[in-house]
Each structure stands twice: as C-alpha cells, then as structure tokens.
Scaffold this motif. Structure first.
Motif, mmCIF file in Angstrom:
data_model
loop_
_atom_site.group_PDB
_atom_site.id
_atom_site.type_symbol
_atom_site.label_atom_id
_atom_site.label_comp_id
_atom_site.label_asym_id
_atom_site.label_seq_id
_atom_site.Cartn_x
_atom_site.Cartn_y
_atom_site.Cartn_z
ATOM 1 N N GLY A 20 54.124 28.663 7.455
ATOM 2 C CA GLY A 20 55.477 29.401 8.039
ATOM 3 C C GLY A 20 54.680 29.720 9.625
ATOM 4 O O GLY A 20 53.592 30.216 9.714
ATOM 5 N N ASN A 21 55.703 29.888 10.559
ATOM 6 C CA ASN A 21 55.398 30.366 11.804
ATOM 7 C C ASN A 21 54.872 31.634 11.672
ATOM 8 O O ASN A 21 55.378 32.698 11.019
ATOM 9 N N THR A 26 58.501 31.371 4.210
ATOM 10 C CA THR A 26 59.447 30.000 4.478
ATOM 11 C C THR A 26 60.140 29.804 2.967
ATOM 12 O O THR A 26 61.200 29.074 3.116
ATOM 13 N N ASP A 32 65.622 28.383 -2.808
ATOM 14 C CA ASP A 32 65.051 27.766 -1.803
ATOM 15 C C ASP A 32 63.960 26.843 -2.131
ATOM 16 O O ASP A 32 63.835 25.637 -1.576
ATOM 17 N N TYR A 36 63.822 22.863 -1.190
ATOM 18 C CA TYR A 36 62.879 22.165 -0.568
ATOM 19 C C TYR A 36 62.325 21.014 -1.451
ATOM 20 O O TYR A 36 62.056 19.765 -1.038
ATOM 21 N N ASN A 59 54.570 31.376 1.933
ATOM 22 C CA ASN A 59 54.536 31.180 3.332
ATOM 23 C C ASN A 59 54.097 29.686 3.793
ATOM 24 O O ASN A 59 53.406 29.614 4.907
ATOM 25 N N HIS A 60 53.574 28.935 2.859
ATOM 26 C CA HIS A 60 52.968 27.622 3.263
ATOM 27 C C HIS A 60 53.267 26.589 1.990
ATOM 28 O O HIS A 60 53.562 26.950 0.926
ATOM 29 N N TYR A 84 65.307 21.304 5.789
ATOM 30 C CA TYR A 84 65.124 22.918 5.150
ATOM 31 C C TYR A 84 65.194 23.537 6.120
ATOM 32 O O TYR A 84 65.853 24.782 5.803
ATOM 33 N N VAL A 85 65.052 23.407 7.432
ATOM 34 C CA VAL A 85 64.977 24.617 8.305
ATOM 35 C C VAL A 85 66.657 24.892 8.600
ATOM 36 O O VAL A 85 67.161 26.040 8.768
ATOM 37 N N ILE A 88 67.646 27.158 5.578
ATOM 38 C CA ILE A 88 67.399 28.558 5.813
ATOM 39 C C ILE A 88 68.064 29.017 6.801
ATOM 40 O O ILE A 88 68.631 30.327 6.455
ATOM 41 N N LEU A 98 60.608 27.850 11.961
ATOM 42 C CA LEU A 98 60.456 28.184 10.654
ATOM 43 C C LEU A 98 58.900 27.971 10.438
ATOM 44 O O LEU A 98 58.150 28.812 10.016
ATOM 45 N N TRP A 99 58.551 26.652 10.956
ATOM 46 C CA TRP A 99 57.246 26.293 10.630
ATOM 47 C C TRP A 99 56.307 26.566 11.754
ATOM 48 O O TRP A 99 56.711 26.543 13.014
#
Length: 235
Positions: A20-21, A26, A32, A36, A59-60, A84-85, A88, A98-99
């Motif tokens: 995740g960024n 995420t 969710d 995914y 988060n990953h 997926y983004v 979300i 997001l990533w």
C-alpha cells in the motif's frame, strides 16, 4: 535514473509483492479481501497466469505465480490494480492511488526455493503477530495446501504435487514443512531478492536466467574495478 526492467521468463514462477502507498492499509473489511481475490482470479485466467500461493495482509499482498507468457504477471497485476482501486475509491469515497508504485517481483528457482517461498508467504501473518498459526488466517493459500480446502483461484505447482501420490500425502508432507525452523538467513534472502528484483535461486539458476535473457541476474559488485597486470582498471 531509468528503472531496471523486471526479469521475467514464461514458465518460471515469480514471487510478487505489492504494498500500500506509504505502507497504508489496502484492505478494510472482509468483503475487500474477497473482492481482491475474485479480481485476481479473473485477471489470472484472462492473461494466462497460474497462481500457486498468496497471502493478503492489511497493507500488502504476496503472490507466487507462474506467467505462461512473458507479460502475464504484469498484465494480471495491472488488471487487478485498476479494478480493485476503483472499487476501494468508490466504496470508501476516497480518491488517488492505493498502491506504492509498481509491484516488485523475483524469479524463483523451483528445485530449491519454491516450497520455501510458499512457506515464507503463508507464515506472514504469524511473523506479523496477527495469527497464532497459519491455519488461523483465512486470507492465504495455506488451508488449500495443508488442509485440502478447495480454492478455485489456485493451481497446484509440480513441486507441490511431487510431495506425495495422493492429496492426503501431499497435505501431510506440506504440514511437516511448517514444523521446521525458518532461519533468519533464508528469510533475508527471500526478502532481499523480491525487494531488489533479483532471482531467488542457486548460482546455476542465475546463470540460466542470464543466458535466457542475455542480461545480468545478479547485483553489480561494489567497489572499484580490479586492476590488471598493467595497472589498468578492468571493467
């Protein structure tokens, strides 16, 4: 500086990680995770990519996958990321990325490292302290490999199939793998290769990768070049 192109060979598994960024979450709810995995399954089938193992952390994401054509993993991850983004951002009324940039990946030597990489991936929740045992975490491939739970996303790799002549034998052998201590050196090697994009495997495997791609498959040596007998630096 230009980004170094990924090393990818059709038919050779890759350990893939996407964060995740800024290491931010995420996944926020069970739906969710389910969405995914559904996106991943659809994209993998569309782009001819075989998924062998996975874990979805807060988060990953870690995957172990084989591209059946050179671009299969890149196209799969792009497809999943886009869908997926959008989901979300719509669901949680947010915008933006997001990533954390592009995903990272390393080629995996099946003969020596495939099962070790599976174990590394599926033990992530235990190392992170969010599960006491790998079977307690539902968002991974462990229950498929060790307990025989059905999972339409996954394709059994030959290294897994070779563990036994029947499902029960394979599951028992796989369970036994998790009884062995995971040494710190092995963990570091898996982490370093995927984060830096170099192959995970023997020297022979790296030589084969270099021969196939006609590119370096090892990090450059540090320090000044050695000098020859005439005192000139060798490149």
């Amino acid at each position: 500086m230009a980004r170094r192109p990924r090393l990818t060979i059709a038919g050779v598994p890759q350990h893939v990680i996407q964060r995740g960024n800024n290491r931010q979450a995420t996944f926020f709810a069970d739906e969710d995770y389910r969405l995914y995995l559904a996106c991943l399954g659809q994209a993998a089938r569309k782009h001819d990519c075989s998924i062998h193992a996975y874990v979805l952390m807060t988060n990953h994401v870690h995957l172990l996958a084989t591209p059946n054509n050179p671009d299969a993993i890149s196209r799969t991850m792009q497809d999943v990321g886009r869908r997926y983004v959008q989901y979300i951002n719509f669901t949680y009324r947010r915008s933006g990325t997001l990533w954390e940039g592009r995903f990272k990946a390393s080629l995996v030597d099946t003969q020596r490292y495939f099962l070790a990489c599976c174990r590394y991936i599926e033990l992530n929740p235990v190392r992170a302290g969010i599960a006491r045992a790998p079977e307690d975490y539902v968002w991974s491939s462990y229950r498929y490999h060790a307990l025989g739970h059905e999972n339409g996303l996954l394709s059994a790799h030959n290294e897994y199939c070779a563990l036994g002549a029947s499902d029960a034998e394979r599951q028992c052998a796989y369970l036994n793998l998790f009884g062995n201590h995971v040494d710190a050196g092995g963990l570091k090697e898996i982490r370093d290769t995927v984060n830096e994009g170099w192959p995970l495997g023997s020297e022979r495997f790296k030589n084969e990768v270099e021969a196939a791609l006609e590119r370096a498959a090892r990090p450059p040596k540090r320090g000044r070049p050695a000098k020859n007998l005439n005192g000139l630096e060798q490149n």
